[in-house]
Design an enzyme around this catalytic site. Structure first.
Site, PDB file in Angstrom:
ATOM      1  N   TYR A   1     -10.894 131.881 -48.511  1.00 31.20           N
ATOM      2  CA  TYR A   1     -11.858 133.753 -48.251  1.00 31.20           C
ATOM      3  C   TYR A   1     -11.165 134.689 -47.517  1.00 31.20           C
ATOM      4  O   TYR A   1     -10.353 135.369 -48.041  1.00 31.20           O
ATOM      5  CB  TYR A   1     -13.213 133.774 -47.394  1.00 31.20           C
ATOM      6  CG  TYR A   1     -14.250 134.950 -46.587  1.00 31.20           C
ATOM      7  CD1 TYR A   1     -14.280 136.040 -47.700  1.00 31.20           C
ATOM      8  CD2 TYR A   1     -14.041 135.676 -45.118  1.00 31.20           C
ATOM      9  CE1 TYR A   1     -15.142 137.183 -46.688  1.00 31.20           C
ATOM     10  CE2 TYR A   1     -14.121 136.483 -45.416  1.00 31.20           C
ATOM     11  CZ  TYR A   1     -14.164 137.411 -46.064  1.00 31.20           C
ATOM     12  OH  TYR A   1     -14.857 138.786 -45.623  1.00 31.20           O
TER      13      TYR A   1
ATOM     14  N   LYS B   1      -8.839 137.741 -48.857  1.00 29.54           N
ATOM     15  CA  LYS B   1      -9.273 139.596 -48.582  1.00 29.54           C
ATOM     16  C   LYS B   1      -7.543 139.873 -48.510  1.00 29.54           C
ATOM     17  O   LYS B   1      -7.072 140.944 -48.297  1.00 29.54           O
ATOM     18  CB  LYS B   1      -9.637 139.161 -47.454  1.00 29.54           C
ATOM     19  CG  LYS B   1     -11.587 138.728 -47.199  1.00 29.54           C
ATOM     20  CD  LYS B   1     -11.757 140.045 -48.487  1.00 29.54           C
ATOM     21  CE  LYS B   1     -12.204 140.971 -46.976  1.00 29.54           C
ATOM     22  NZ  LYS B   1     -13.341 142.548 -47.826  1.00 29.54           N
TER      23      LYS B   1
HETATM   24  N1  LIG Z   1     -20.203 140.509 -42.426  1.00 30.74           N
HETATM   25  C1  LIG Z   1     -18.753 140.447 -41.632  1.00 30.74           C
HETATM   26  O1  LIG Z   1     -18.786 140.183 -40.131  1.00 30.74           O
HETATM   27  C2  LIG Z   1     -17.611 140.755 -42.193  1.00 30.74           C
HETATM   28  C3  LIG Z   1     -17.790 141.634 -43.253  1.00 30.74           C
HETATM   29  N2  LIG Z   1     -16.721 142.402 -44.021  1.00 30.74           N
HETATM   30  C4  LIG Z   1     -16.012 142.882 -45.223  1.00 30.74           C
HETATM   31  O2  LIG Z   1     -17.305 143.183 -45.153  1.00 30.74           O
HETATM   32  C5  LIG Z   1     -18.225 143.527 -46.741  1.00 30.74           C
HETATM   33  C6  LIG Z   1     -19.715 143.707 -46.661  1.00 30.74           C
HETATM   34  O3  LIG Z   1     -19.417 142.229 -45.948  1.00 30.74           O
HETATM   35  P1  LIG Z   1     -21.509 141.838 -46.049  1.00 30.74           P
HETATM   36  O4  LIG Z   1     -22.246 143.218 -45.660  1.00 30.74           O
HETATM   37  O5  LIG Z   1     -21.539 141.338 -44.254  1.00 30.74           O
HETATM   38  O6  LIG Z   1     -21.950 140.842 -46.785  1.00 30.74           O
HETATM   39  P2  LIG Z   1     -23.165 140.848 -47.442  1.00 30.74           P
HETATM   40  O7  LIG Z   1     -22.857 139.244 -48.427  1.00 30.74           O
HETATM   41  O8  LIG Z   1     -23.913 141.157 -46.668  1.00 30.74           O
HETATM   42  O9  LIG Z   1     -22.943 142.478 -48.770  1.00 30.74           O
HETATM   43  C7  LIG Z   1     -21.682 141.961 -49.597  1.00 30.74           C
HETATM   44  C8  LIG Z   1     -22.403 142.563 -51.409  1.00 30.74           C
HETATM   45  O10 LIG Z   1     -21.736 142.671 -52.092  1.00 30.74           O
HETATM   46  C9  LIG Z   1     -22.221 142.464 -53.450  1.00 30.74           C
HETATM   47  N3  LIG Z   1     -21.164 141.330 -54.263  1.00 30.74           N
HETATM   48  C10 LIG Z   1     -21.157 140.472 -53.930  1.00 30.74           C
HETATM   49  N4  LIG Z   1     -20.396 139.818 -55.358  1.00 30.74           N
HETATM   50  C11 LIG Z   1     -20.693 141.388 -56.099  1.00 30.74           C
HETATM   51  C12 LIG Z   1     -20.379 141.817 -57.352  1.00 30.74           C
HETATM   52  N5  LIG Z   1     -19.352 140.660 -57.962  1.00 30.74           N
HETATM   53  N6  LIG Z   1     -20.246 142.248 -57.791  1.00 30.74           N
HETATM   54  C13 LIG Z   1     -21.309 143.809 -57.347  1.00 30.74           C
HETATM   55  N7  LIG Z   1     -21.211 143.242 -55.904  1.00 30.74           N
HETATM   56  C14 LIG Z   1     -21.340 142.509 -55.227  1.00 30.74           C
HETATM   57  C15 LIG Z   1     -23.361 141.830 -52.970  1.00 30.74           C
HETATM   58  O11 LIG Z   1     -24.262 141.188 -53.708  1.00 30.74           O
HETATM   59  C16 LIG Z   1     -23.646 142.210 -51.482  1.00 30.74           C
HETATM   60  O12 LIG Z   1     -24.761 143.245 -51.428  1.00 30.74           O
HETATM   61  C17 LIG Z   1     -17.422 142.071 -46.930  1.00 30.74           C
HETATM   62  O13 LIG Z   1     -15.943 142.808 -48.426  1.00 30.74           O
HETATM   63  C18 LIG Z   1     -16.583 141.228 -46.635  1.00 30.74           C
HETATM   64  O14 LIG Z   1     -15.300 141.159 -46.707  1.00 30.74           O
HETATM   65  C19 LIG Z   1     -14.901 142.651 -42.469  1.00 30.74           C
HETATM   66  C20 LIG Z   1     -15.250 141.622 -42.088  1.00 30.74           C
HETATM   67  C21 LIG Z   1     -16.289 140.677 -40.737  1.00 30.74           C
HETATM   68  C1  LIG Z   2     -20.480 130.187 -37.932  1.00 30.03           C
HETATM   69  C2  LIG Z   2     -19.170 130.985 -37.212  1.00 30.03           C
HETATM   70  C3  LIG Z   2     -19.849 130.214 -35.971  1.00 30.03           C
HETATM   71  C4  LIG Z   2     -20.366 128.516 -35.660  1.00 30.03           C
HETATM   72  C5  LIG Z   2     -19.933 128.372 -33.917  1.00 30.03           C
HETATM   73  C6  LIG Z   2     -20.681 126.529 -34.338  1.00 30.03           C
HETATM   74  C7  LIG Z   2     -19.767 126.409 -35.169  1.00 30.03           C
HETATM   75  C8  LIG Z   2     -20.049 126.209 -32.959  1.00 30.03           C
HETATM   76  O1  LIG Z   2     -21.892 126.462 -34.400  1.00 30.03           O
HETATM   77  C9  LIG Z   2     -18.586 132.489 -36.676  1.00 30.03           C
HETATM   78  C10 LIG Z   2     -18.098 132.069 -35.805  1.00 30.03           C
HETATM   79  C11 LIG Z   2     -16.902 132.903 -36.445  1.00 30.03           C
HETATM   80  C12 LIG Z   2     -17.660 134.056 -37.559  1.00 30.03           C
HETATM   81  C13 LIG Z   2     -16.531 134.819 -38.434  1.00 30.03           C
HETATM   82  C14 LIG Z   2     -15.642 135.700 -37.538  1.00 30.03           C
HETATM   83  O2  LIG Z   2     -16.932 136.617 -37.279  1.00 30.03           O
HETATM   84  C15 LIG Z   2     -15.151 136.618 -38.617  1.00 30.03           C
HETATM   85  C16 LIG Z   2     -15.471 136.665 -39.498  1.00 30.03           C
HETATM   86  C17 LIG Z   2     -15.086 137.828 -40.841  1.00 30.03           C
HETATM   87  C18 LIG Z   2     -15.370 138.173 -41.854  1.00 30.03           C
HETATM   88  O3  LIG Z   2     -14.769 138.772 -42.602  1.00 30.03           O
HETATM   89  C19 LIG Z   2     -16.789 137.497 -42.511  1.00 30.03           C
HETATM   90  C20 LIG Z   2     -17.615 136.772 -41.773  1.00 30.03           C
HETATM   91  C21 LIG Z   2     -16.449 135.710 -40.772  1.00 30.03           C
HETATM   92  C22 LIG Z   2     -16.144 135.066 -40.762  1.00 30.03           C
HETATM   93  C23 LIG Z   2     -17.781 135.483 -39.641  1.00 30.03           C
HETATM   94  C24 LIG Z   2     -18.791 134.183 -40.548  1.00 30.03           C
HETATM   95  C25 LIG Z   2     -18.878 132.808 -39.549  1.00 30.03           C
HETATM   96  C26 LIG Z   2     -18.769 132.856 -38.187  1.00 30.03           C
HETATM   97  C27 LIG Z   2     -17.569 131.782 -38.601  1.00 30.03           C
END
Ligand SMILES: NC(=O)C1=CN([C@@H]2O[C@H](COP(=O)(O)OP(=O)(O)OC[C@H]3O[C@@H](n4cnc5c(N)ncnc54)[C@H](O)[C@@H]3O)[C@@H](O)[C@H]2O)C=CC1
Ligand SMILES: C[C@H](CCCC(C)(C)O)[C@H]1CC[C@H]2[C@@H]3[C@H](O)CC4=CC(=O)CC[C@]4(C)[C@H]3CC[C@]12C
Length: 365
Positions: free
Chosen positions: A159, A163
């Site tokens: 992952y 990214k």
């Molecule tokens: N959730 C988090 O804590 C973080 C997320 N991100 C980034 O933010 C973005 C959004 O993440 P989330 O909303 O958390 O994830 P999510 O899984 O809820 O949303 C991702 C969306 O992309 C769509 N998708 C996946 N594969 C696809 C494909 N092949 N074609 C078209 N659509 C597709 C999914 O259907 C989904 O709706 C991602 O790029 C992720 O890497 C970055 C930092 C932290």
């Molecule tokens: C699921 C993890 C926590 C488990 C704690 C345990 C093992 C003691 O039960 C989450 C801890 C950190 C999270 C990640 C972090 O916030 C950064 C992220 C960035 C992204 O781009 C995608 C999501 C994630 C990887 C997020 C995912 C869950 C954790 C690993």
């Protein structure tokens, strides 16, 4: 988008617009982008909630498509002024293969970039991640760092590797002198309405009689940012890319707001506490070596069970390292470059998240 066309309505495309972050970006654009004429929502799986948006003044076009399919991306991008690319495969639990993660996150991003170049779209905002920087495989802390803080970024997990590669592709464009103006936003761990893992922890706590057990020392800080502020930052960056192309083009920005610096578990308790859960222990109840052992065991079980079922628990060596390594940001770069201020205070963010956990946490929604 010249002066004479001040009133021109713009076409926006949001990839991954039905995901956790994507839905907030879509709703934020509808609320806060006055020049929005058409909003295209592109996703592999379209959400039923999109239907209600179609009755508003802005034309909302739902496009079911796959970012790995270049022709589908090109068709969706054609005629769009601005693209916000949030689509991604967020998997640190071993659910998808490394190849699939690469295809969606790297090839998918390449397809979006190429579609923009081919069809003449000029502005592209990419959702990157803190994971592009770290925590690294050596477990070095990144303590309240900014975009210029030196840090040895070493990735092995599919992952963060994907990214980092995708963000690098964005940077490459600027060096290539293409007319496309891009920037990358790097959220830390996003929380808020729709955050599945938060709901999983809530349900786990309910099953355990209203308790969660501390596994990570309270002193380990994990960066978190509210989804509404991340969405707002995307909308503002997309809007300002034109006016401030020279300054913003090719730049990366951490996403930040007023969320407090806490450990992953203590932060979750800000929401789960008011929902009736209790975090047991002021120190980790399980010794770290045992967590490491259990995490390794989970990897083995995942591998052994793969022919029969998908076993993908939250605990594995990677997630343990993530939760157990300090990684927090402290920066004002987005404020300096494009005037970003968080739209939601910490109190608002907290209240909204608590209400959401209370409303949906126990239900099957
Ligand atoms: N959730 C988090 O804590 C973080 C997320 N991100 C980034 O933010 C973005 C959004 O993440 P989330 O909303 O958390 O994830 P999510 O899984 O809820 O949303 C991702 C969306 O992309 C769509 N998708 C996946 N594969 C696809 C494909 N092949 N074609 C078209 N659509 C597709 C999914 O259907 C989904 O709706 C991602 O790029 C992720 O890497 C970055 C930092 C932290
Ligand atoms: C699921 C993890 C926590 C488990 C704690 C345990 C093992 C003691 O039960 C989450 C801890 C950190 C999270 C990640 C972090 O916030 C950064 C992220 C960035 C992204 O781009 C995608 C999501 C994630 C990887 C997020 C995912 C869950 C954790 C690993």
């Amino acid at each position: 988008m010249a002066d004479s066309a001040q009133a021109q309505k713009l076409v926006y495309l949001v990839t991954g617009g039905c995901g956790f972050l994507g839905e907030h970006v879509v709703r934020m654009l509808l609320q806060r982008e006055p020049r929005l004429g058409e909003l295209r929502v592109f996703d592999l799986h379209l959400g039923p909630w999109l239907e209600e948006l179609k009755t508003g003044p802005v034309r909302v076009t739902a496009i079911q498509g796959d970012v790995t399919q270049a022709h589908e991306v090109a068709a969706a991008v054609a005629g769009a002024h601005v693209v916000i690319h949030t689509a991604g495969l967020v998997d640190v639990f071993g659910r998808a293969s490394p190849k699939t993660i690469h295809e969606v996150n790297v090839q998918g991003t390449r397809n979006v970039i190429e579609a923009c170049v081919q069809t003449g779209t000029r502005f592209l905002v990419y959702t990157s991640s803190m994971e592009v920087v770290g925590p690294n495989t050596k477990g070095h802390p990144f303590y309240r760092g900014n975009e210029d803080t030196p840090y040895e970024a070493v990735h092995r997990h599919p992952y963060p590797c994907s990214k980092a590669l995708a963000e690098w592709l964005m940077g490459l464009l600027v060096c290539g002198g293409l007319p496309l103006v891009t920037c990358a936003l790097r959220p830390t761990g996003i929380y808020g309405e729709g955050h599945q893992i938060m709901r999983d922890f809530y349900r786990q706590g309910l099953r355990l009689g209203g308790r969660l057990f501390r596994a990570i020392p309270a002193s380990v800080e994990h960066g978190r940012v509210y989804v509404g502020n991340v969405a707002w930052m995307h909308v503002l960056a997309a809007r300002e890319l034109e006016r401030r192309a020279a300054r913003m083009g090719g730049q990366v920005y951490f996403c930040y707001d007023g969320s407090p610096y806490k450990s992953y578990e203590d932060f979750n308790m800000e929401f789960l506490g008011p929902c009736g859960l209790r975090l047991v222990g002021t120190r980790p109840l399980v010794p770290y070596w045992l967590l490491v052992f259990l995490a390794a065991l989970n990897v083995l079980l995942q591998w052994l069970l793969r022919p029969l079922l998908l076993y993908a628990p939250l605990l594995n060596p990677y997630t343990l390292a993530m939760a157990n390594t300090t990684f927090t940001v402290s920066t004002d770069k987005a404020q300096r470059h494009f005037g970003y201020e968080p739209l939601f205070s910490w109190e608002d963010s907290r209240t909204r998240t608590i209400l959401w956990v209370q409303a949906t946490g126990g239900s099957a929604q």
